[in-house]
Scaffold this motif. Structure first.
Motif, short mmCIF file in Angstrom:
data_model
loop_
_atom_site.label_atom_id
_atom_site.label_comp_id
_atom_site.label_asym_id
_atom_site.label_seq_id
_atom_site.Cartn_x
_atom_site.Cartn_y
_atom_site.Cartn_z
N GLU A 64 56.45 19.01 -12.37
CA GLU A 64 56.29 18.21 -13.58
C GLU A 64 57.20 17.00 -13.54
N PHE A 65 56.63 15.84 -13.70
CA PHE A 65 57.37 14.59 -13.75
C PHE A 65 57.84 14.36 -15.17
N LYS A 66 59.14 14.18 -15.35
CA LYS A 66 59.71 13.88 -16.66
C LYS A 66 60.52 12.60 -16.53
N LEU A 105 53.51 18.72 3.28
CA LEU A 105 53.44 18.22 1.91
C LEU A 105 52.91 19.30 0.98
N LEU A 106 53.65 19.58 -0.09
CA LEU A 106 53.21 20.54 -1.11
C LEU A 106 52.43 19.84 -2.22
N LEU A 107 52.95 18.72 -2.68
CA LEU A 107 52.30 17.98 -3.75
C LEU A 107 52.93 16.61 -3.88
N LYS A 108 52.28 15.75 -4.66
CA LYS A 108 52.75 14.38 -4.83
C LYS A 108 52.39 13.89 -6.23
N TYR A 109 53.19 12.95 -6.71
CA TYR A 109 52.92 12.31 -8.00
C TYR A 109 52.95 10.81 -7.80
N PHE A 110 51.90 10.15 -8.31
CA PHE A 110 51.88 8.70 -8.29
C PHE A 110 51.78 8.13 -9.70
N SER A 111 50.88 8.71 -10.49
CA SER A 111 50.69 8.23 -11.85
C SER A 111 49.80 9.24 -12.56
N GLY A 112 49.57 9.00 -13.85
CA GLY A 112 48.64 9.86 -14.57
C GLY A 112 49.29 11.13 -15.07
N ASP A 113 48.56 12.22 -15.00
CA ASP A 113 49.02 13.50 -15.52
C ASP A 113 50.38 13.86 -14.92
N THR A 114 51.33 14.18 -15.77
CA THR A 114 52.68 14.42 -15.30
C THR A 114 52.85 15.81 -14.71
N LEU A 115 51.89 16.69 -14.88
CA LEU A 115 51.93 18.01 -14.27
C LEU A 115 50.99 17.98 -13.06
N VAL A 116 51.58 18.19 -11.90
CA VAL A 116 50.85 18.03 -10.65
C VAL A 116 50.70 19.40 -9.98
N GLN A 117 49.50 19.68 -9.56
CA GLN A 117 49.24 20.93 -8.85
C GLN A 117 49.25 20.68 -7.35
#
Lengths: 117, 114
Positions: B66-68, B46-58
């Motif tokens: 970046e979630f768009k 796993l490199l990174l994940k997005y669930f909610s919140g800030d759309t730019l994930v480190q």
């Protein structure tokens, strides 16, 4: 070991034979997933266990495929009457319970490369 | 049902150059999105994940995504690529609260020129 362990790493067998693939998840991980990855493709979901029960087996391609996890730890993927199209890398992953998923990634094993001659 | 597309099958960049790998998804609700990397003969990391919140994930190894929502995209970026980044990269969309069917994209193979 600390990671997800899959055995064997390679399995070659003849068409029509029965095979078993083993996955030993990270200790304490209650969620366990099986995926199949064909050459040049992404992993394809097969089945998910929460503890001992298969919570979602919607990805199993047909009734030749079956998986068990009798004690909520080690899982075995079983394939009957193997066909050449079953040749792929079979990946196992584990994670802590999905309800806390937001903080719990899946940890993958290195896979079993299955070749059906 | 959710789906993931990765338009680029193979990308080649020079070491030190910037990188962007594209990912588009189809999902009915707010998605859980992931990027994984796979080296030959190994499992996925796993490199990174997005669930909610800030759309730019480190993530790890200097990657970010970046979630768009308006573009249904979750592109992976790295400002300066290292030779060790050569691998296969997979974007994935995770399950909703009721199912467990994770869907992976077909992958993008990254080659790095010295």
């Amino acid at each position: 070991g600390a990671g997800v362990s899959q055995t064997p790493s390679n399995k070659v067998t003849e068409k029509g034979k029965y095979v078993e693939l083993r996955c030993d998840p990270i200790s304490g991980h209650t969620a366990l997933y099986w995926y199949r990855q064909s050459l040049g493709q992404g992993p394809e979901f097969l089945i998910y266990f929460q503890g001992t029960g298969a919570a979602d087996d919607s990805g199993l391609p047909n009734d030749r495929f079956f998986a068990v996890r009798p004690e909520g730890s080690v899982s075995t993927l079983k394939i009957q009457r193997t066909e050449r199209g079953d040749s792929a890398v079979y990946l196992c992953a584990s994670s802590l319970w999905w309800r806390t998923y937001s903080n719990q990634p899946q940890h993958f094993g290195d896979g079993t490369r299955l070749s059906i001659l | 049902a959710q789906s993931v597309t990765q338009p680029d099958i193979h990308i080649t960049v020079s070491e030190g150059a910037s990188l962007e790998l594209r990912c588009n998804y189809s999902y009915g609700a707010t998605p859980y999105l992931f990027w994984y990397v796979q080296s030959p003969g190994q499992g996925l990391q796993l490199l990174l994940k997005y669930f909610s919140g800030d759309t730019l994930v480190q993530g790890i190894k200097g990657f970010e995504a970046e979630f768009k929502r308006s573009q249904s995209s979750f592109n992976l970026r790295k400002p300066s690529v290292h030779w060790s980044d050569a691998a296969e990269y997979f974007c994935a969309v995770g399950p909703d609260n009721y199912g467990q069917n994770f869907v992976f994209g077909p992958g993008t193979r990254l080659s790095v020129l010295p």
